[in-house]
Design a protein around this motif. Structure first.
Motif, mmCIF file in Angstrom:
data_model
loop_
_atom_site.group_PDB
_atom_site.id
_atom_site.type_symbol
_atom_site.label_atom_id
_atom_site.label_comp_id
_atom_site.label_asym_id
_atom_site.label_seq_id
_atom_site.Cartn_x
_atom_site.Cartn_y
_atom_site.Cartn_z
ATOM 1 N N ALA A 160 -10.270 4.615 -1.058
ATOM 2 C CA ALA A 160 -10.114 3.516 -0.096
ATOM 3 C C ALA A 160 -10.429 4.089 1.274
ATOM 4 C CB ALA A 160 -8.688 2.948 -0.134
ATOM 5 N N LEU A 161 -10.317 3.279 2.300
ATOM 6 C CA LEU A 161 -10.518 3.778 3.654
ATOM 7 C C LEU A 161 -9.582 4.965 3.884
ATOM 8 C CD1 LEU A 161 -11.867 3.288 6.469
ATOM 9 C CD2 LEU A 161 -9.802 1.986 7.038
ATOM 10 N N LEU A 162 -10.135 6.083 4.318
ATOM 11 C CA LEU A 162 -9.332 7.279 4.536
ATOM 12 C C LEU A 162 -8.522 7.172 5.831
ATOM 13 C CD1 LEU A 162 -11.956 10.041 3.663
ATOM 14 C CD2 LEU A 162 -10.416 8.803 2.119
ATOM 15 N N THR A 183 -4.978 -2.499 11.273
ATOM 16 C CA THR A 183 -4.556 -3.777 10.690
ATOM 17 C C THR A 183 -3.045 -3.815 10.537
ATOM 18 O OG1 THR A 183 -6.599 -3.664 9.408
ATOM 19 C CG2 THR A 183 -5.054 -5.420 8.837
ATOM 20 N N TYR A 184 -2.484 -2.703 10.096
ATOM 21 C CA TYR A 184 -1.041 -2.553 9.937
ATOM 22 C C TYR A 184 -0.642 -1.188 10.513
ATOM 23 C CZ TYR A 184 -1.521 -6.342 6.513
ATOM 24 O OH TYR A 184 -1.797 -7.542 5.899
ATOM 25 N N PRO A 185 0.642 -1.018 10.867
ATOM 26 C CA PRO A 185 1.093 0.295 11.334
ATOM 27 C C PRO A 185 0.858 1.387 10.290
ATOM 28 C CG PRO A 185 2.719 -1.378 11.873
ATOM 29 C CD PRO A 185 1.708 -2.033 10.977
ATOM 30 N N GLN A 186 0.992 1.036 9.015
ATOM 31 C CA GLN A 186 0.745 1.972 7.927
ATOM 32 C C GLN A 186 -0.744 2.022 7.636
ATOM 33 O OE1 GLN A 186 2.375 0.706 4.126
ATOM 34 N NE2 GLN A 186 2.761 2.823 3.518
ATOM 35 N N THR A 187 -1.292 3.193 7.417
ATOM 36 C CA THR A 187 -2.717 3.302 7.121
ATOM 37 C C THR A 187 -3.015 2.775 5.723
ATOM 38 O OG1 THR A 187 -2.575 5.527 6.171
ATOM 39 C CG2 THR A 187 -2.926 5.359 8.565
ATOM 40 N N VAL A 188 -4.271 2.429 5.515
ATOM 41 C CA VAL A 188 -4.715 1.977 4.192
ATOM 42 C C VAL A 188 -4.448 3.065 3.157
ATOM 43 C CG1 VAL A 188 -6.761 1.458 2.797
ATOM 44 C CG2 VAL A 188 -6.461 0.374 5.038
ATOM 45 N N GLU A 189 -4.808 4.283 3.469
ATOM 46 C CA GLU A 189 -4.611 5.376 2.519
ATOM 47 C C GLU A 189 -3.143 5.528 2.140
ATOM 48 O OE1 GLU A 189 -5.020 10.244 2.301
ATOM 49 O OE2 GLU A 189 -6.385 9.130 3.610
ATOM 50 N N SER A 190 -2.260 5.417 3.116
ATOM 51 C CA SER A 190 -0.833 5.567 2.860
ATOM 52 C C SER A 190 -0.311 4.469 1.940
ATOM 53 C CB SER A 190 -0.060 5.550 4.180
ATOM 54 O OG SER A 190 1.331 5.660 3.943
ATOM 55 N N GLU A 191 -0.684 3.210 2.212
ATOM 56 C CA GLU A 191 -0.200 2.116 1.371
ATOM 57 C C GLU A 191 -0.765 2.195 -0.039
ATOM 58 O OE1 GLU A 191 0.098 -2.752 1.021
ATOM 59 O OE2 GLU A 191 -0.502 -1.857 2.947
ATOM 60 N N VAL A 192 -2.045 2.459 -0.150
ATOM 61 C CA VAL A 192 -2.670 2.517 -1.469
ATOM 62 C C VAL A 192 -2.080 3.669 -2.285
ATOM 63 C CG1 VAL A 192 -4.822 2.959 -2.703
ATOM 64 C CG2 VAL A 192 -4.807 1.390 -0.747
ATOM 65 N N THR A 193 -1.941 4.824 -1.669
ATOM 66 C CA THR A 193 -1.404 5.986 -2.375
ATOM 67 C C THR A 193 0.004 5.714 -2.901
ATOM 68 O OG1 THR A 193 -2.729 7.499 -1.028
ATOM 69 C CG2 THR A 193 -0.851 8.435 -2.171
ATOM 70 N N ALA A 194 0.805 4.979 -2.128
ATOM 71 C CA ALA A 194 2.175 4.672 -2.537
ATOM 72 C C ALA A 194 2.220 3.797 -3.782
ATOM 73 C CB ALA A 194 2.914 3.989 -1.393
ATOM 74 N N ALA A 195 1.141 3.066 -4.055
ATOM 75 C CA ALA A 195 1.112 2.178 -5.220
ATOM 76 C C ALA A 195 0.641 2.892 -6.483
ATOM 77 C CB ALA A 195 0.186 0.994 -4.941
ATOM 78 N N LEU A 196 0.170 4.116 -6.338
ATOM 79 C CA LEU A 196 -0.396 4.842 -7.473
ATOM 80 C C LEU A 196 0.670 5.625 -8.238
ATOM 81 C CD1 LEU A 196 -3.619 6.263 -5.753
ATOM 82 C CD2 LEU A 196 -3.318 4.071 -6.935
#
Length: 254
Positions: A160-162, A183-196
């Motif tokens: 995803a977006l790094l 877009t959000y305070p949390q980065t894309v990488e951080s949110e996506v990684t948390a779902a894995l």
């Protein structure tokens, strides 16, 4: 039978490259693309990404390049772009695949936060149909849940977006554009990684310095895990769309 791919969009602020390049590659290969928006009205792309406005000397690096601009010009002349269906009219069984583009401006939130689209994404995964997500589109996939409550990406590998890309773009522009790139305070990488299932399932790929093209796919980076394909940013769009097209070609007809 002609293959059909669904591309849902927000009302505004989608990234023009991440929509136009996949549309062109699919359309040129006789794959029918159907767009869907919240109300069935034509979507409007992120104008900063299209024109480079307010990006100043950073425009050549951050905005759509000549390949994307040409593809976007063709897209705006396509009947399917002017006449999308509504989100609540989406029937996953009518499509062979789902493609989730990204975008980072605030108008993307209605798309990223839509429970209706999240259910749609989940249905495509349940039916084992090809799903492609690029940049912030991976956030929509990560937020979509399986019946057991876990993300549809749990147990899968993705990119995803790094965070390095997101933060660099923000740092370089925040003085005059504020949080446009956040877009959000949390980065894309951080949110996506948390779902894995594990952080090791998030693959960063080589340093994203240059955009790919139809003649130089090697600059792009994608991750395919079964029926799921992901990419990081507009610079991966040609490689992403080409790989997704191959997945669609091997998808059985309805």
């Amino acid at each position: 039978m002609q293959k059909k791919v669904l591309i849902p969009l927000p009302s505004k602020d989608f990234d023009p490259t991440e929509v136009a390049i996949p549309w062109k590659i699919l359309n040129d290969s006789q794959v029918k693309v159907v767009f869907a928006t919240p109300t069935g009205s034509e979507a409007v792309c992120d104008q900063h990404m299209l024109t480079g406005s307010r990006l100043g000397p950073l425009a050549p690096l951050l905005a759509a390049d000549k390949n994307a601009l040409k593809a976007y010009q063709e897209l705006t002349q396509a009947d399917e772009f002017h006449h999308p269906i509504k989100w609540d009219e989406i029937s996953p069984d009518q499509f062979q695949g789902l493609l989730l583009p990204g975008g980072h401006a605030q108008g993307m939130k209605e798309y990223l936060e839509s429970s209706l689209l999240q259910k749609t994404v989940s249905h495509f995964f349940e039916m084992n149909k090809p799903v492609g997500a690029i940049c912030h589109g991976v956030v929509l996939a990560a937020r979509s849940q399986r019946p057991d409550g876990r993300s549809v990406l749990y147990g899968r590998k993705t990119t995803a977006l790094l965070a390095s890309q997101e933060m660099a773009a923000w740092v370089l522009t925040c003085t005059w554009m504020g949080n446009y790139y956040r877009t959000y305070p949390q980065t894309v990488e951080s949110e996506v990684t948390a779902a894995l299932e594990t952080r090791e399932h998030f693959l960063k790929g080589p340093t994203p310095l240059f955009r790919d093209s139809s003649s130089n796919l090697g600059r792009g980076f994608v991750v395919q895990d079964g029926n799921y394909l992901s990419a990081r940013w507009p610079g991966d769009a040609h490689q992403f769309a080409t790989a997704f097209l191959k997945m669609i070609k091997y998808q059985p007809d309805l």
